[in-house]
Design a protein around this motif. Structure first.
Motif, short mmCIF file in Angstrom:
data_model
loop_
_atom_site.label_atom_id
_atom_site.label_comp_id
_atom_site.label_asym_id
_atom_site.label_seq_id
_atom_site.Cartn_x
_atom_site.Cartn_y
_atom_site.Cartn_z
N THR A 113 15.23 -61.88 -27.15
CA THR A 113 13.87 -61.61 -26.69
C THR A 113 13.30 -62.87 -26.05
OG1 THR A 113 13.57 -60.06 -28.49
CG2 THR A 113 11.59 -60.84 -27.41
N GLU A 164 5.88 -56.80 -26.54
CA GLU A 164 6.67 -56.91 -25.32
C GLU A 164 6.14 -55.91 -24.31
OE1 GLU A 164 11.20 -55.98 -24.41
OE2 GLU A 164 10.96 -57.67 -25.79
N THR A 165 6.02 -56.34 -23.06
CA THR A 165 5.58 -55.44 -21.99
C THR A 165 6.74 -54.54 -21.58
OG1 THR A 165 6.17 -57.04 -20.29
CG2 THR A 165 3.89 -57.10 -21.10
N ASP A 166 6.44 -53.50 -20.79
CA ASP A 166 7.48 -52.58 -20.33
C ASP A 166 8.56 -53.28 -19.53
OD1 ASP A 166 6.19 -50.47 -21.55
OD2 ASP A 166 5.12 -49.86 -19.73
N ASP A 167 8.19 -54.37 -18.85
CA ASP A 167 9.20 -55.09 -18.05
C ASP A 167 9.94 -56.17 -18.85
OD1 ASP A 167 7.24 -57.02 -18.25
OD2 ASP A 167 6.93 -57.23 -16.10
N GLY A 168 9.72 -56.20 -20.17
CA GLY A 168 10.49 -57.09 -21.03
C GLY A 168 9.89 -58.46 -21.31
N ARG A 169 8.67 -58.72 -20.78
CA ARG A 169 8.05 -60.02 -21.06
C ARG A 169 7.43 -60.02 -22.47
NH1 ARG A 169 3.91 -61.00 -16.54
NH2 ARG A 169 3.72 -58.76 -16.73
#
Length: 106
Positions: free
Chosen positions: A4, A35-40
């Motif tokens: 992550t 975590e955001t949808d784009d993985g951040r």
């Protein structure tokens, strides 16, 4: 499985923290990682303040300062003033701030 991404970045002057803020909450709290949808990756935070005239950002700065045990003057929202996802800069010893972050996330 990929590791992550971190919700922070160490700098020479301290630490930069990525935060998702929920204003108008029932309580003020730092609530761990999200975590955001784009993985951040980011730290989740809630404040009772309303998102008007910078009130929620000021409340976030005070909440982060209290959580890290540093003066409120050492914390500032540097990006995302009108967005939920914010970049918060903490000034101080990077090692000490990193240790404080680990305690908050434990």
């Amino acid at each position: 499985m990929a590791e992550t991404p971190a919700c922070f970045r160490l700098t020479d002057a301290g630490l930069v923290l990525f935060v998702r803020l929920t204003p108008k909450a029932s309580r003020d709290a730092l609530e761990g990682l999200g975590e955001t949808d784009d993985g951040r990756s980011h730290m989740k935070a809630r404040v009772r303040a309303v998102p008007e005239n910078g009130k929620a950002n000021t409340a976030l700065e005070k909440l982060v300062a209290k959580g890290f045990g540093i003066p409120a003057s050492a914390v500032s929202v540097v990006s995302g003033a009108t967005a939920r996802l914010k970049t918060v800069e903490l000034k101080g010893d990077p090692t000490a701030l990193h240790e404080a972050l680990k305690r908050l996330l434990a």
